[in-house]
Design an enzyme around this catalytic site. Structure first.
Site, PDB file in Angstrom:
ATOM      1  N   ASP A   1      -0.253   4.982   0.960  1.00 29.59           N
ATOM      2  CA  ASP A   1      -0.323   6.064   2.101  1.00 29.59           C
ATOM      3  C   ASP A   1      -0.491   5.563   3.481  1.00 29.59           C
ATOM      4  O   ASP A   1      -1.166   4.536   3.527  1.00 29.59           O
ATOM      5  CB  ASP A   1      -1.791   6.751   1.965  1.00 29.59           C
ATOM      6  CG  ASP A   1      -1.487   7.711   0.529  1.00 29.59           C
ATOM      7  OD1 ASP A   1      -0.502   8.889   0.860  1.00 29.59           O
ATOM      8  OD2 ASP A   1      -2.362   7.879  -0.212  1.00 29.59           O
TER       9      ASP A   1
ATOM     10  N   ASP B   1       0.816  -0.968  -0.011  1.00 30.49           N
ATOM     11  CA  ASP B   1       0.083   0.082  -0.025  1.00 30.49           C
ATOM     12  C   ASP B   1       0.906   1.451  -0.053  1.00 30.49           C
ATOM     13  O   ASP B   1       1.987   1.064   0.257  1.00 30.49           O
ATOM     14  CB  ASP B   1      -0.801   0.012   1.004  1.00 30.49           C
ATOM     15  CG  ASP B   1      -1.677   1.233   1.423  1.00 30.49           C
ATOM     16  OD1 ASP B   1      -2.345   1.631   0.444  1.00 30.49           O
ATOM     17  OD2 ASP B   1      -1.348   1.844   2.490  1.00 30.49           O
TER      18      ASP B   1
END
Length: 219
Positions: free
Chosen positions: A14, A12
């Protein structure tokens, strides 16, 4: 060192690689304030991080008329892109990626960001060269739908059973479960540890050095 379990490691963005949780939360809250809708709490605003923007704003501002989602999205982007806000990686991320590349892993990103937003961030921190593939929420189904992982493995010729998803939210871990991939959580991002552990990840890393150590030993 021979790899033990995985060939493809998907991150991922953020809250996992980029230290942006607080800024995203404040941007969501400011956008809601601009449109005079109830402002979500920090917990509610951070919960939607990792989802596609439309899905995230619909959950963060449930009383808003869907016709006004584009206006809310525009105000969110305005606040997120305010001049002077830097893209800051968590300490140790660059070194972690360099080590994984040196060890021969394929690396990818699966993110709720838009394609424009991810490309901008990758360019700012000069990480584009590390990743063999990327998927964004405006290109396919939003997390926790398994499509991002399914598409990345097809593109890169990999097996979901030898793919590891690393993220800071339950959306990331549930996507891995839905796709039949393994999941590892990081505890320094958007979702609380108890919510992450409830989805039984292989490991919960307190920080980047802990993640690097686990990957070195078990990935």
């Amino acid at each position: 060192m021979a790899r033990q379990q995985f060939d493809l490691i998907v991150f991922d963005w953020d809250g996992t690689l980029m230290d942006s949780t607080a800024h995203i939360t404040r941007s969501i809250q400011a956008a809601c304030r601009d449109l005079s809708v109830p402002v979500p709490t920090d917990e509610a605003a951070s919960y939607v991080i990792g989802l596609g923007l439309r899905d995230a704003l619909a959950i963060a501002a449930p009383s808003l008329d869907p016709h006004d989602y584009p206006r809310l999205a525009e105000r969110y982007r305005h606040h997120f892109l305010l001049t002077g806000v830097e893209t800051v990686l968590f300490e140790g991320v660059r070194e972690l990626l360099e080590e994984l590349r040196d060890r021969g892993y394929l690396l990818a990103v699966a993110t709720g960001k838009s394609r424009v937003g991810l490309n901008r961030a990758l360019d700012e921190v000069q990480l584009t060269r590390f990743f063999d593939g990327t998927r964004c929420a405006d290109e396919t189904f939003s997390k926790p739908h398994p499509a991002m992982l399914q598409e990345l493995t097809r593109e890169l010729g990999q097996d979901l059973g030898r793919t590891l998803m690393i993220g800071d939210t339950t959306h990331d871990l549930q996507m891995a479960i839905n796709a039949g991939a393994a999941g590892v959580a990081v505890a320094y991002g958007a979702h609380p540890v108890d919510a992450l552990t409830a989805l039984a990840p292989r490991f919960v890393a307190e920080n980047v050095p802990a993640l690097r150590h686990w990957l070195r030993e078990y990935a």
